[in-house]
Write a protein that holds these residues in place. Sequence first.
Motif, PDB file in Angstrom:
ATOM      1  N   PRO A  70       0.845  -1.140   0.066  1.00 60.51           N
ATOM      2  CA  PRO A  70       0.026  -0.105  -0.021  1.00 60.51           C
ATOM      3  C   PRO A  70       0.656   1.152   0.125  1.00 60.51           C
ATOM      4  N   ASP A 125       5.308  -3.348  16.343  1.00 64.74           N
ATOM      5  CA  ASP A 125       6.217  -2.910  15.092  1.00 64.74           C
ATOM      6  C   ASP A 125       7.051  -1.733  15.409  1.00 64.74           C
ATOM      7  N   ARG A 140       1.624  -0.118  15.750  1.00 66.27           N
ATOM      8  CA  ARG A 140       2.732   0.347  14.544  1.00 66.27           C
ATOM      9  C   ARG A 140       2.536   1.828  14.700  1.00 66.27           C
ATOM     10  N   HIS A 191       7.981   0.558  11.557  1.00 64.64           N
ATOM     11  CA  HIS A 191       7.134   1.590  11.365  1.00 64.64           C
ATOM     12  C   HIS A 191       6.842   2.477  12.421  1.00 64.64           C
ATOM     13  N   ASP A 250      10.986   1.606   2.290  1.00 67.84           N
ATOM     14  CA  ASP A 250      11.257   1.684   4.083  1.00 67.84           C
ATOM     15  C   ASP A 250      12.732   0.959   4.248  1.00 67.84           C
TER      16      ASP A 250
HETATM   17  C1  PEP Z   1       4.461  -2.860   6.334  1.00 69.30           C
HETATM   18  O1  PEP Z   1       4.208  -3.815   7.285  1.00 69.30           O
HETATM   19  O2  PEP Z   1       5.250  -2.821   5.449  1.00 69.30           O
HETATM   20  C2  PEP Z   1       3.524  -1.781   6.555  1.00 69.30           C
HETATM   21  C3  PEP Z   1       2.825  -1.354   4.971  1.00 69.30           C
HETATM   22  O3  PEP Z   1       2.751  -1.473   7.594  1.00 69.30           O
HETATM   23  P1  PEP Z   1       1.637  -0.645   8.009  1.00 69.30           P
HETATM   24  O4  PEP Z   1       0.516  -1.046   7.350  1.00 69.30           O
HETATM   25  O5  PEP Z   1       1.838  -0.481   9.386  1.00 69.30           O
HETATM   26  O6  PEP Z   1       2.060   0.803   7.390  1.00 69.30           O
END
Ligand code: PEP
Length: 348
Positions: free
Chosen positions: A142, A279, A247, A282, A319
Amino acid sequence: MCLQEDKGSTVIIQLEEKIQQDQLAHIEGQVNALGYKPTEVRTQQGHYLVAIGKKPFDIRHIGHLDGVADVHRVSDAYKLVSKKWKVGYSSIDLGDGVVISPNELALMAGPCSIEGEDQIRSTIQHLKEQGVRIMRGGVFKPRTSPYSFRGLGIDALVLWHKIARENGIKIITEVLAVEDIEPMYEYIDIYQVGARNSQNFRLLHELGKVDKPVLVKRGMSGTIEDLLQSAEYIFSSGNERLMLCERGIRTYESAYRNTFDVNAIPLLKEKSHLPVIADPSHGIGIRKFVEQIAMASIVAGCDGLIFEVHETPEEAFSDGQQTLNYSESSRFVQRARDLFGFRMDHGM
Ligand code: PEP
Ligand code: MN
């Protein structure tokens, strides 16, 4: 619902496995007569009636009926994921000795995006050296900009799955759309619902029908209750094997990517019986601080960590700025395990 709802009162009735149709009809009749609206919830593990109404009543009126295994009143907006319903903690068995439970620190690591065979093999080699059994990675990404890398898609997942299976590694990956659930099914061990889809209620509902675990991330601006309600969607449509993930959320602070909400961890553990995963990648979005946020999460009581790792983070397709290299990741894993061990030894 846009308007503030009167949440009323909820009674959860656990039904006996072998309940007869006429017994169920009788219980529903009694619940209706008390002015409560029962919703039948049948999951892969259990069978319940979630009854919502206004006037309090003595639950013993229901508890003695034939076909009732258990009954409790739950005052929270979320119901079946609430600790008021299930007192102990839920564990998730992924098979082959991989279990998510409060007794072990679950580690899930891998790149933000799956980039190709060499990267998959190299990551798996690294994970095996660390004894990490679950690999993360996105094949459907996404991205805020449509011009950014959006993932290699299902073919990459099929290849990843083949290599992972050969090496005893489990797969967690994000599902972006309802139509991808089925094609992904055979190749994954855990579906990840990303922050941007945390309140995609159709997606949550459909994931309830699948017999594979789901990790639900907190929404970009989601409250703790929003996250628990998202999990409730999946649970109430049939799937109890769920994990919650903190996250970070978007706040006015722009010095880092997200505001990691360490407060959420003890709160989620108190409010829900579901495993809580942090997480830190992020959560802060800055490589050099990822380990510290992970350590704070462990002290706060998380059951697991999901974090990003890449052989050469500066070359990662997405990332890279928050992704650990292999030596950082090895240190991270060692320290995380040591600290978790300390927490367990000291009953923290
Ligand atoms: C991911 O885990 O790479 C990610 C897009 O995480 P989030 O949905 O937390 O932004
Ligand atoms: Mn990422």
